[in-house]
Design an enzyme around this catalytic site. Sequence first.
Site, short mmCIF file in Angstrom:
data_model
loop_
_atom_site.label_atom_id
_atom_site.label_comp_id
_atom_site.label_asym_id
_atom_site.label_seq_id
_atom_site.Cartn_x
_atom_site.Cartn_y
_atom_site.Cartn_z
N TYR A 51 0.67 -1.24 0.06
CA TYR A 51 0.05 -0.06 0.02
C TYR A 51 0.85 1.22 -0.06
CZ TYR A 51 -4.34 -2.47 0.79
OH TYR A 51 -5.46 -3.31 0.56
N GLU A 128 1.01 -6.54 -8.77
CA GLU A 128 0.26 -6.98 -7.58
C GLU A 128 0.32 -8.62 -7.46
OE1 GLU A 128 -2.41 -3.03 -6.59
OE2 GLU A 128 -3.34 -5.15 -7.15
#
Length: 140
Positions: A51, A128
């Site tokens: 994040y 990701e």
Amino acid sequence: MNTNRTFTMLKPDSIEQGNMLPILNMIENSGFKIIALKYKRMNRDEAKKFYSIHSDKPFYNDLVSFMTRGPIIAAALEKENAVDDFRSLIGSTDPLDAKEGTIRKKFAKSKGENAVHGSDSDENAYVEINFHFDKNEIFS
Ligand code: IDP
Ligand code: MG
């Protein structure tokens, strides 16, 4: 760039509330093929890195604490137009704004603890998926 893949996490709130299988069912019933799957707990360094784009936001520390307080399900998904279609399936970040029939409308309790993650672009989906999976863990 493979435009047919996206990345999702079932966040700790989903696991705690026993929503793992209902959410995976919704994902499969919406035409996504699960090509990689992992049940794991992220450590703080992993969550901070995942994040990092939000590191200057006021909710960053809470987000890292939330995402590391218990296990998650990480998955790579395949479908035509995967990124956009999955964002439609999960709904708005804040469940109060999410449309009827979306995963967040059904399962999320708040803007922070909102049940699922979904990649926001093909580029980020690629990053990701590779963050959580080795090539030999993906079954396409
Ligand atoms: P997204 O998950 O819908 O793409 P982002 O803006 O990328 O939303 O934010 C990442 C995650 O950070 C959200 O899913 C949510 O868990 C958390 N978050 C975003 N905005 C807020 C906020 O205003 N308050 C608390 N948590 C937030
Ligand atoms: Mg996002």
